[in-house]
Enzyme design. Structure first.
Site, PDB file in Angstrom:
ATOM      1  N   GLY A  85       0.813  -1.197   0.000  1.00 22.52           N
ATOM      2  CA  GLY A  85       0.000   0.000   0.000  1.00 22.52           C
ATOM      3  C   GLY A  85       0.855   1.258   0.000  1.00 22.52           C
ATOM      4  N   GLY A  86       0.212   2.403  -0.213  1.00 21.10           N
ATOM      5  CA  GLY A  86       0.910   3.675  -0.132  1.00 21.10           C
ATOM      6  C   GLY A  86       1.406   4.187  -1.470  1.00 21.10           C
ATOM      7  CG  HIS A  91      13.381   1.076   1.113  1.00 23.83           C
ATOM      8  ND1 HIS A  91      12.811   1.508   2.288  1.00 23.83           N
ATOM      9  CD2 HIS A  91      12.432   0.350   0.473  1.00 23.83           C
ATOM     10  CE1 HIS A  91      11.577   1.058   2.362  1.00 23.83           C
ATOM     11  NE2 HIS A  91      11.310   0.362   1.270  1.00 23.83           N
ATOM     12  N   GLY A 162       4.405   0.452   5.057  1.00 17.41           N
ATOM     13  CA  GLY A 162       3.670   0.053   3.865  1.00 17.41           C
ATOM     14  C   GLY A 162       3.533  -1.452   3.858  1.00 17.41           C
ATOM     15  CB  ALA A 175      11.594   2.354   5.762  1.00 21.80           C
ATOM     16  CB  CYS A 191       4.562   8.801   2.346  1.00 22.48           C
ATOM     17  SG  CYS A 191       5.886   7.669   2.852  1.00 22.48           S
TER      18      CYS A 191
END
Length: 381
Positions: A85-86, A91, A162, A175, A191
């Protein structure tokens, strides 16, 4: 019972890796989710660090990334679409990524409770270092009012969430920013928020910020507590080395590429091999080079170690427990005129390739990353 996390202990295994390339992380999650879905197998908590990557969730659009593909490639940042999701997030090194791969069937069918437990673990980790973080309604993750720590601050995200849920099996996760390159977040709409920033423990605390290892220890302990994980023994990863073998050719550097025989995968690679008991990585590299090619050479560490799931379709195992391997990467320069003597049980043919051809032939992310490091070193040498 509190609605934050879980309170009844549930069997789980903790797998803590260092660097994992993002596509390898997706394969890892797929394998572990299949394992967890079988009744009686424990949940999995995987903690790792990714290479620089933008990941697009189901709600992301291409406009969420502000830089061109060519620019990102030049900066060493890859882009991957995922089923979590999101929107889009980043990262990279200096950020803790944790994947709770859980079977929520049997009385734990509450994703909201899991999300709140993950948030609570990050909030407690921040608190361990004197940082006040909290939830924000309608925006999963944890947030910090950075005006507490610097002039002109505002609401910024310290930890993101997420998740993906399929038949009550969870993948993806959180994260937590310890000391990543925050400049990379400026290349996206993180996001989906255009009016809020991203922070890290390092941006808030400066020299007082913890090391990544220390923060990982704390987050691991809080995740174990907030998710009520009863940690079970786990098999340690095997260890291997890669020795990217090259020579100085008339038109520039040439990399030795060898084709694995069909029963060993049928892909092109340079020299690799498993470490034997009592060997150092350097000893393994020299031994494997001699056994696979009949060559000797000058070894140089590339400063890269990464972990990955071992596909049982390639390597057969006596049971269904997932296996993992950690590989240490070197380059090995050999004499230009030295003949190659292949071990026929492992490789059927070989050829010396320019750097681009070698890159195009390589199958795995770690091999390509090692080649990039060699190319950078050669450009600077």
């Amino acid at each position: 019972m509190s609605d934050i996390g879980f309170s009844t202990l549930h069997p789980a295994q903790l797998r803590r890796f260092g660097r994992v390339f993002y596509p390898a992380g997706l394969r890892l999650q797929k394998a572990l989710s299949a394992h967890v879905s079988q009744d009686g197998n424990p949940d999995q908590l995987v903690i790792l660090e990714h290479d620089p990557v933008f990941t697009l969730g189901r709600n992301a659009t291409p406009a969420d990334i502000h830089m061109s593909d060519d620019f990102l490639a030049a900066q060493g940042v890859s882009v991957h679409r995922t089923d979590r999701g999101g929107e889009v997030t980043y990262h990279g090194p200096g950020q803790i990524v944790a994947y709770p791969i859980c079977n929520l069937r049997g009385g734990r069918e509450d994703v909201g409770r899991l999300v709140r437990g993950l948030e609570e673990a990050m909030i407690r980790t921040a608190a361990d270092y004197g940082v006040v973080a909290d939830r924000l309604k309608g925006a999963p993750g944890i947030w910090v009012d950075t005006a507490r720590y610097r002039t002109g601050g505002g609401l910024e995200k310290l930890g993101a969430i997420g998740l993906h849920l399929s038949r009550w099996i969870t993948t993806h996760g959180i994260a937590f920013n310890v000391r990543p390159n925050l400049d990379h977040f400026r290349w996206i709409t993180p996001c989906g928020f255009t009016d809020k920033g991203v922070c890290s423990l390092a941006s808030l605390l400066g020299e007082a910020a913890p090391t990544l290892e220390a923060a990982t220890d704390r987050l691991q302990a809080h995740l174990t507590s907030c998710l009520a994980l009863d940690l079970q023994p786990v098999r340690e990863p095997s260890r291997s080395v890669s020795a990217l073998t090259w020579r100085r050719g008339p038109a520039g550097p040439e990399v030795l590429m060898m084709l694995r025989v069909p029963e060993h995968g049928l892909w092109w690679q340079s020299v690799t091999g498993m470490m034997e008991p009592g060997e150092t990585p350097e000893e393994t590299a020299h031994r494997e080079l001699m056994e696979e090619t009949g060559l000797s050479g000058t070894l140089r560490p590339l400063g890269l170690s990464h972990s990955f799931w071992v596909d049982p379709a390639i390597v057969r195992f006596p049971d269904a427990e997932p296996r993992f391997n950690t590989e240490i990467c070197f380059s090995m320069e050999v004499a230009p005129e030295a003949p190659v003597r292949l071990e026929p049980l492992e490789h059927s043919e070989c050829k010396w390739c320019g750097l681009k051809e070698a890159h195009d032939l390589m199958k795995w992310e770690g091999s390509k990353a090692a080649l990039k490091l060699l190319e950078t070193w050669l450009a600077q040498a």
